[in-house]
Design a protein around this motif. Sequence first.
Motif, PDB file in Angstrom:
ATOM      1  N   ASP A  62      -2.014   1.568   3.078  1.00 59.32           N
ATOM      2  CA  ASP A  62      -0.735   1.169   3.664  1.00 59.32           C
ATOM      3  C   ASP A  62      -0.951   0.712   5.111  1.00 59.32           C
ATOM      4  O   ASP A  62      -0.393   1.260   6.047  1.00 59.32           O
ATOM      5  CB  ASP A  62       0.283   2.310   3.590  1.00 59.32           C
ATOM      6  N   GLN A  63      -1.806  -0.298   5.258  1.00 54.58           N
ATOM      7  CA  GLN A  63      -2.073  -0.863   6.565  1.00 54.58           C
ATOM      8  C   GLN A  63      -2.249  -2.366   6.447  1.00 54.58           C
ATOM      9  O   GLN A  63      -2.442  -2.908   5.355  1.00 54.58           O
ATOM     10  CB  GLN A  63      -3.275  -0.206   7.230  1.00 54.58           C
ATOM     11  N   ALA A  64      -2.183  -3.026   7.597  1.00 56.63           N
ATOM     12  CA  ALA A  64      -2.076  -4.490   7.621  1.00 56.63           C
ATOM     13  C   ALA A  64      -3.270  -5.178   6.983  1.00 56.63           C
ATOM     14  O   ALA A  64      -3.132  -6.225   6.355  1.00 56.63           O
ATOM     15  CB  ALA A  64      -1.887  -4.972   9.059  1.00 56.63           C
TER      16      ALA A  64
ATOM     17  N   LYS B 269       2.390  -3.061 -15.593  1.00 59.30           N
ATOM     18  CA  LYS B 269       3.167  -1.900 -15.160  1.00 59.30           C
ATOM     19  C   LYS B 269       2.541  -0.603 -15.641  1.00 59.30           C
ATOM     20  O   LYS B 269       3.157   0.463 -15.534  1.00 59.30           O
ATOM     21  CB  LYS B 269       4.612  -2.018 -15.636  1.00 59.30           C
ATOM     22  N   ALA B 270       1.314  -0.695 -16.154  1.00 53.93           N
ATOM     23  CA  ALA B 270       0.620   0.510 -16.614  1.00 53.93           C
ATOM     24  C   ALA B 270       0.243   1.360 -15.404  1.00 53.93           C
ATOM     25  O   ALA B 270      -0.451   0.884 -14.503  1.00 53.93           O
ATOM     26  CB  ALA B 270      -0.633   0.128 -17.398  1.00 53.93           C
ATOM     27  N   PRO B 271       0.684   2.615 -15.343  1.00 52.13           N
ATOM     28  CA  PRO B 271       0.426   3.450 -14.155  1.00 52.13           C
ATOM     29  C   PRO B 271      -1.050   3.555 -13.796  1.00 52.13           C
ATOM     30  O   PRO B 271      -1.409   3.542 -12.623  1.00 52.13           O
ATOM     31  CB  PRO B 271       1.018   4.805 -14.551  1.00 52.13           C
TER      32      PRO B 271
ATOM     33  N   ILE C  66      -7.393   7.059  -5.055  1.00 52.17           N
ATOM     34  CA  ILE C  66      -6.197   7.890  -5.176  1.00 52.17           C
ATOM     35  C   ILE C  66      -5.010   6.974  -5.470  1.00 52.17           C
ATOM     36  O   ILE C  66      -4.662   6.111  -4.656  1.00 52.17           O
ATOM     37  CB  ILE C  66      -5.954   8.703  -3.896  1.00 52.17           C
ATOM     38  N   LEU C  67      -4.382   7.186  -6.631  1.00 53.79           N
ATOM     39  CA  LEU C  67      -3.334   6.269  -7.085  1.00 53.79           C
ATOM     40  C   LEU C  67      -1.945   6.625  -6.568  1.00 53.79           C
ATOM     41  O   LEU C  67      -1.057   5.768  -6.542  1.00 53.79           O
ATOM     42  CB  LEU C  67      -3.315   6.231  -8.614  1.00 53.79           C
ATOM     43  N   ASP C  68      -1.745   7.868  -6.176  1.00 51.66           N
ATOM     44  CA  ASP C  68      -0.438   8.289  -5.683  1.00 51.66           C
ATOM     45  C   ASP C  68      -0.514   8.553  -4.182  1.00 51.66           C
ATOM     46  O   ASP C  68      -1.600   8.811  -3.632  1.00 51.66           O
ATOM     47  CB  ASP C  68       0.023   9.562  -6.398  1.00 51.66           C
TER      48      ASP C  68
ATOM     49  N   GLY D 188       0.794  -1.224   0.000  1.00 53.74           N
ATOM     50  CA  GLY D 188       0.000   0.000   0.000  1.00 53.74           C
ATOM     51  C   GLY D 188       0.820   1.264   0.000  1.00 53.74           C
ATOM     52  O   GLY D 188       0.271   2.356  -0.186  1.00 53.74           O
ATOM     53  N   SER D 189       2.133   1.121   0.200  1.00 55.04           N
ATOM     54  CA  SER D 189       3.025   2.284   0.236  1.00 55.04           C
ATOM     55  C   SER D 189       3.761   2.499  -1.075  1.00 55.04           C
ATOM     56  O   SER D 189       4.473   3.498  -1.235  1.00 55.04           O
ATOM     57  CB  SER D 189       4.061   2.109   1.358  1.00 55.04           C
ATOM     58  N   ASN D 190       3.602   1.563  -2.006  1.00 53.13           N
ATOM     59  CA  ASN D 190       4.343   1.610  -3.266  1.00 53.13           C
ATOM     60  C   ASN D 190       3.413   1.287  -4.429  1.00 53.13           C
ATOM     61  O   ASN D 190       2.267   0.873  -4.229  1.00 53.13           O
ATOM     62  CB  ASN D 190       5.493   0.594  -3.232  1.00 53.13           C
ATOM     63  N   ASP D 191       3.914   1.475  -5.627  1.00 45.38           N
ATOM     64  CA  ASP D 191       3.144   1.059  -6.794  1.00 45.38           C
ATOM     65  C   ASP D 191       3.016  -0.460  -6.784  1.00 45.38           C
ATOM     66  O   ASP D 191       4.011  -1.182  -6.653  1.00 45.38           O
ATOM     67  CB  ASP D 191       3.837   1.513  -8.071  1.00 45.38           C
TER      68      ASP D 191
END
Length: 933
Positions: A507-509, A447-449, A556-558, A390-393
Amino acid sequence: MSKFFRLATALLLLIQVSGWSQTLPSPKEHFGFNIGDDYHLATYTQTEAYFKKLATSDRTKLVDIGMTEEGRHQYMLIVSSPENIKKLDRFKEISQKLARAEGLSEEQARALANEGKAIVWIDGGLHATETVGTHQLIETAWQLVSKKDPETLRILDNVVILLTHANPDGQELVSNWYMREPKPEKRTLDHLPRLYQKYVGHDNNRDFFIMNMKESQNIGRQLFVEWIPQIMYNHHQRGPAGSVLAGPPYRDPFNYVFDPMMVTGIDALGAAMINRLNAENKPGFTRLGGSVFSTWYNGGLRTTTHFHNMIGLLTEIIGGPTPENIPVVPQRLIPNGNTPFPVTPQKWHFKQSIDYSLSLNYATLDYAARHHDEVLYNIYRMGKNSIDRGSNDYWTLSPKRIDAINQSFMADQKKTPGAAASTTPDLYGFLPRGGGVPQKYYDTIMKAPVLRDPRGFIVTANQPDFGTATKFINALIKTGIQVQEATADFTVAGKKYPAGSYIVKTDQAFRPHILDMFEPQDHPNDFQYPGGPPVRPYDAAGWTLAYQMNVKFDRILDGFDGPFKKLPYGELQSPKGHIDATSGAGYVLSAKANNSFIAVNDLLQSGVEVYRLPAGASAKTAIESGSFFIPASAKAKTALDKASKELGVDVISLAKRPSGALVKVAPMRIALWDTYGGSMPSGWVRWLMEQYHFPIKQIYAQDIDAGDLKKKYDVIVFVTRAIPAPGNAGGRGESEFFMSREPKAEELPAEYRPWVGRITSEKSIPQLKKFLEAGGNVVTIGTSTNLAYHLNLPVKNALVEMTNSGAERPLPGEKYYIPGSILQVTLDSTQQATWGMPTYTDVYFDASPVFKIAPDAIAKGTIKPLAWFSTDKPLRSGWAWGQSYLRDGVAAFMAPVGAGKLFAFGPEITFRAQAQGTFKLLFNQLYTNSVSQ
């Protein structure tokens, strides 16, 4: 110290120990029979008393986790070593820290795993007619509290066991029903008069991602907020015929959002369970493809834990208080990977099922004891993996992604004549041996954003029904999700959001659960063989709760941040409403907000006049058609102040009374169909009516057959599976689901006899027709829309094909198959029946009826379509094979019948009280409406 004194002290200790042991009676001493004795069941009253006796042991702590829907105390008996019992708070803290994995380094996690104890949940009795579950729980508690063998002591030293009763009300009902017969051999569980959970019966195991029921809330808090066990074991019945039980590992598909360690963790526990049974010469364990159970679905007591990185175990075992026979099922007598050790046909007794359950419990506990540091560390590792993803692409693999890779590859292959034939994937997407797809096709998709997983979701506070959106947020909070709230206005990706909006970051468990609640499910095309019939999912194929509740949110993608505060885990939110301070001619409540209907019902009950605005009104903001207008008065202002604070509704003040005709609202006399034994869909609607303060009366087939319905009721609601199909009229009959093996009234206690009976074309339909013609309204949902065929309305089944002989038949599963999934329909939102609804909405669709209406019927106003499929790709979440057949099919309509109206809703608009985005399609029909100036 003198020898005499030492002897006296030892004697005193012996007396104390002896006295202590006498306070712990065996089940036989307490209940009067051994757990597992044929023809004997314990009630919950007896079980509660026994657990309180066991709670005097220094190995236990009894915890009241909350009240049930019928007002009983629901208990969890914690069992461990005396030393561990003294430090339960510390072990709970360690379990929470490792499960949430927040800010822990690898070294810190290892240290906590070494210090902590494995937390194992074992429950029983969720489905009360599955009597092995409650009784194995009693026997397991006794064995763990009383035994002193090395294995038990090792388990107690290394494991904290949470023995939880899942359905106290159900055990009381079922056991009393069974034991009412004085002659043991005549005792039976058949013909239970009502659902064994007050409202929803068997569906209490479909409630765990929304937790509407009190028992679900009690259990969910322990599982997802308080203890967060690493292993949970959910006992059920009934195993596949010819086996003793079905257990882990389970058949495919599993959900693609899972951490692979959760899946392989189930494999490891399954191996421990089956190995123990085999070592004890207990055959009949069926796994993998030997049963229907999978790990795709969320919402079950076991399956929701999978989305929280817990090793969730389910077994379904045979047996009960009345002896039975294991039947001869030849194909199950050959050992194979599904059933390595088949059971032979034999007579089966209750005690055997209890013994198997104890072995399975001990296998699970022994595994946890031997690997306690490993299971603690593994839940941390899975949580940390989720935080990292959840913290990265990150791109989640799923069938639609694989299809896109194949389609891109095949499109290029077609440009080269002859090349595609040797590299065509098979039904399952595999290429021939030696084949492969060049890396660029993978990279193009994976790998498409724009196709990556979101970093979070924003649930904006300025959406039309923020009260329902807050209920959705509370569903997440109940399942242990970290939610943040905006303390000020903020901007993300160029869009401005108001203070009070909710933010759910991934970005959580428990990221798998977050994705599952916001994102569509992508169920694979699953067929018995290429070109063959579909394999039915265990339950729903798609259920995305945000879609069902019509929650407005942004993906939200970023990575993003703002003026956000983290809400404490488990702290439920109240919707925040607003009322205009200015006084005027009256007030307006939006028809788009579900909670407006609660406010209106409370106003009507207190004698305040309420109107609807057919054309809307002009104010600071546009007021939509169907909104509620309340003339100004002190009583109205007081009630609306309360509604704004408690329900979160926005109350708009109007300076002058709206011009034009108003529609005066009055409460209807509402009847809701039910049946002997209880209808789960009816129970959900009954609960729903209570939550929204609609007064209703349950009625049964005998009430309908008695006639004079219009003198008693204004509207009758029929949920799915109430009204059967008339012969070959084209509808699908489902009433036999509830009506089969119907008891004879004379065999029942007098209080239940009026409930017996079914809706019939001979007696019931004529009375319903008279009711409609006299001005009554009927609302039908799901298969009960069969009433339209009984009434000979100009509608047909849209999902048919012509045979070679020229006859119509339903589309076969090879061409069309939509199990429980979410589809999008187009609505005529100008109709009174659809006031407050958007032009497009998501509906829960479960092989639901779809209609074709004669064009002249629409032109003449004989039928008014309310909702239809305007595209050939309406699938939003789940599985829809052959969905193109739905295009232009009518999903809902209204038909005048005499002075009354029939409302037919094919989709499940009240499904399990989850489909909150379509509740208004029912609510709008529950008021009398007369035009007033």
